[in-house]
Motif scaffolding. Structure first.
Motif, short mmCIF file in Angstrom:
data_model
loop_
_atom_site.label_atom_id
_atom_site.label_comp_id
_atom_site.label_asym_id
_atom_site.label_seq_id
_atom_site.Cartn_x
_atom_site.Cartn_y
_atom_site.Cartn_z
N ILE A 135 -69.91 -36.46 28.30
CA ILE A 135 -68.80 -35.91 29.07
C ILE A 135 -68.64 -36.74 30.33
N VAL A 136 -67.41 -37.12 30.67
CA VAL A 136 -67.13 -37.85 31.90
C VAL A 136 -66.17 -37.01 32.72
N ILE A 171 -73.29 -27.99 34.69
CA ILE A 171 -72.50 -27.35 33.65
C ILE A 171 -71.10 -27.92 33.73
N ALA A 172 -70.65 -28.53 32.65
CA ALA A 172 -69.27 -29.04 32.58
C ALA A 172 -68.40 -27.91 32.05
N GLN A 203 -67.07 -40.84 39.43
CA GLN A 203 -67.11 -40.64 37.98
C GLN A 203 -68.51 -40.14 37.66
N VAL A 204 -68.60 -38.94 37.11
CA VAL A 204 -69.89 -38.34 36.78
C VAL A 204 -69.99 -38.28 35.26
N GLU A 205 -71.03 -38.92 34.71
CA GLU A 205 -71.25 -38.91 33.27
C GLU A 205 -72.40 -37.96 32.97
N HIS A 256 -73.69 -27.20 29.09
CA HIS A 256 -74.84 -27.56 29.92
C HIS A 256 -75.23 -29.00 29.59
N GLY A 257 -75.56 -29.77 30.61
CA GLY A 257 -75.94 -31.14 30.34
C GLY A 257 -76.72 -31.77 31.46
N LEU A 258 -77.12 -33.00 31.20
CA LEU A 258 -77.90 -33.78 32.13
C LEU A 258 -77.03 -34.89 32.69
#
Length: 136
Positions: A97-98, A118-119, A87-89, A73-75
């Motif tokens: 995470i990229v 969520i990556a 490109q999503v960081e 899980h991230g922002l």
């Protein structure tokens, strides 16, 4: 402007709820308070805080075993798009995470800076899932 619970931001960044409350008190992130509602954090202010090079305090330094189907899980902290690819960081706890995904997918998922996603990491590929709501 995406708004999230203190506990959600704390979980995503790997810090305690009290740490996020201190960030609010110190003016590092913006909180929105409504009567009889939980305090919500402005996701964009958290991104700004992270992008300033702030060193996050992590309380969970041990490693745990995880399967190949890792979900982090991230922002979303940055999106760079052209006509075809984006490109999503993301900031997922202590990890940046990229992911390279189609611009069409970014648009369909409604991803924007400050969104929670969520990556899903499998082998060398990272796919993203959209987080709905303000709780994990």
């Amino acid at each position: 402007m995406p708004l999230y619970r203190i506990s959600t931001i704390a979980h995503l960044l790997g810090v305690s709820n009290d740490t996020v409350r201190r960030w609010i008190d110190d003016g590092y992130v913006t909180a929105h308070k409504q009567p009889q509602e939980p305090t919500k954090i402005d996701g964009n202010s958290v991104v700004d805080f992270i992008n300033k090079g702030t060193e996050l305090v992590h309380h969970d330094d041990h490693l745990s075993a995880q399967s190949i189907r890792n979900h982090m899980h991230g922002l979303v902290t940055n999106i760079i798009s052209d006509r075809v690819m984006s490109q999503v960081e993301m900031q997922c706890g202590r990890y940046r995470i990229v992911s390279l995904i189609s611009t069409e997918a970014v648009n369909e998922l409604g991803l924007e800076v400050g969104s929670i996603a969520i990556a899903q990491i499998k082998a060398t590929n990272v796919s993203l899932h959209v987080f709905e709501g303000d709780k994990l």
